[in-house]
Design a protein around this motif. Sequence first.
Motif, short mmCIF file in Angstrom:
data_model
loop_
_atom_site.label_atom_id
_atom_site.label_comp_id
_atom_site.label_asym_id
_atom_site.label_seq_id
_atom_site.Cartn_x
_atom_site.Cartn_y
_atom_site.Cartn_z
N ALA A 241 -2.20 5.81 3.81
CA ALA A 241 -2.65 5.00 2.68
C ALA A 241 -3.75 4.02 3.05
CB ALA A 241 -1.46 4.24 2.09
N THR A 242 -3.97 3.79 4.33
CA THR A 242 -5.02 2.85 4.76
C THR A 242 -6.15 3.62 5.46
OG1 THR A 242 -3.70 2.41 6.76
CG2 THR A 242 -3.49 0.86 4.92
N ALA B 104 3.14 6.85 6.65
CA ALA B 104 2.73 6.62 5.26
C ALA B 104 1.68 5.53 5.18
CB ALA B 104 3.94 6.27 4.41
N GLU B 105 1.87 4.47 5.96
CA GLU B 105 0.91 3.36 5.95
C GLU B 105 -0.45 3.79 6.51
OE1 GLU B 105 -0.17 -0.20 4.66
OE2 GLU B 105 1.86 0.57 4.48
N ALA C 252 -2.77 7.17 -2.80
CA ALA C 252 -2.08 6.19 -1.98
C ALA C 252 -0.75 5.72 -2.58
CB ALA C 252 -3.00 4.99 -1.69
N VAL D 293 0.82 -1.21 0.00
CA VAL D 293 0.00 0.00 0.00
C VAL D 293 0.85 1.26 0.00
CG1 VAL D 293 -1.70 1.34 1.27
CG2 VAL D 293 -1.96 -1.13 1.08
N ALA D 294 1.82 1.35 0.88
CA ALA D 294 2.63 2.57 1.00
C ALA D 294 4.12 2.23 1.00
CB ALA D 294 2.25 3.32 2.26
N THR D 295 4.51 1.28 0.17
CA THR D 295 5.91 0.87 0.10
C THR D 295 6.76 2.00 -0.45
OG1 THR D 295 5.27 -1.42 -0.28
CG2 THR D 295 7.51 -0.81 -0.87
N ARG E 204 1.19 7.34 -4.34
CA ARG E 204 2.10 8.48 -4.48
C ARG E 204 2.38 9.17 -3.14
NH1 ARG E 204 -0.63 11.80 -9.36
NH2 ARG E 204 -2.46 11.58 -8.03
N ILE E 205 2.11 8.44 -2.06
CA ILE E 205 2.29 9.04 -0.73
C ILE E 205 3.70 9.58 -0.53
CG2 ILE E 205 2.48 8.46 1.73
CD1 ILE E 205 -0.38 8.82 0.90
N TRP E 206 4.70 8.83 -0.93
CA TRP E 206 6.08 9.22 -0.65
C TRP E 206 6.52 10.41 -1.49
CZ3 TRP E 206 9.02 7.89 3.36
CH2 TRP E 206 8.65 6.74 4.08
#
Length: 291
Positions: free
Chosen positions: A82-83, A78-79, A96, A52-54, A98-100
């Motif tokens: 994204a959740t 981040a996780e 989600a 999800v947020a790798t 593109r969170i990083w």
Amino acid sequence: MPPGPSPVQPGQADEVPAMAPDADAASSPCVTAPGPEHPSAPVVGKAPGPTVATLPPELAEAARTLFGDRLELAAAYAELLATDGVVRGLIGPREAPRIWDRHLLNCAAVAERIPPDASVLDVGSGAGLPGLVLAIARPDLTVTLVEPLARRTSFLVEVVEELGLAKSVRVFRGRAEEAATGSTGVGPFSADIVTARAVAPLDRLAAWCLPLTVRGGRLVALKGASAADEIAEHAGAVAKLGGGEPTVQRCGVGIIEPPATVVEIVRERVVNQPRVKSAAKRSAGGRRRGR
């Protein structure tokens, strides 16, 4: 002030950055004050998903540079974005993956514009961008997240607790004007640095944020390609509010691509601002919708 939420008078919703629609109405603003920080690694509310947020491999070096030994904490946040952030409507589902690059690294780069041990107020914090990111990247900062909507402040309070950031981060539910005047019965607040991300055009943003900035302190506003145009259009209004000449700064040059663009304004003069009416007075005359 003891840790945990304390009820204050209801406030009117501010214009805030939203990556997904949020029609939640503010019901009872609260403040959570800093408390003991968790000494161990953070325990998040749910087990992280596998993808999800790798953190993408090509962004790993930038993330290590910006977060250092707090990278694991940034990954936990981040996780959560994204959740829980998606489920609760604070982050759009398409954001989600593109969170990083779009959110965490972009916000963390702004830390280079903040002096050591500064106090920070993040106006219209939404899901915690950039305020929570700055608190993660810079444990020397004291951060107050200002957000008027109940669903968002609930999320922020939970994340602060789950990530063990209660020692340095507090959440205030209310409008920027209420934080500046203390009209809710809590505050007034002020800080060395006031941050905002995608909140409003520069004239309105300065009207909301400069009263929260100590004299000689700075508004640091994350902006996009329109930053120079906004300065040209609103520099006069900023000056009337006591702000110096706005400048454009690029953050994270050589670390992230493209660098983050911020507009900085020094509060040079203290200009008297009209006090926000109390909730009771607003109710008597009818509350405005929007701005």
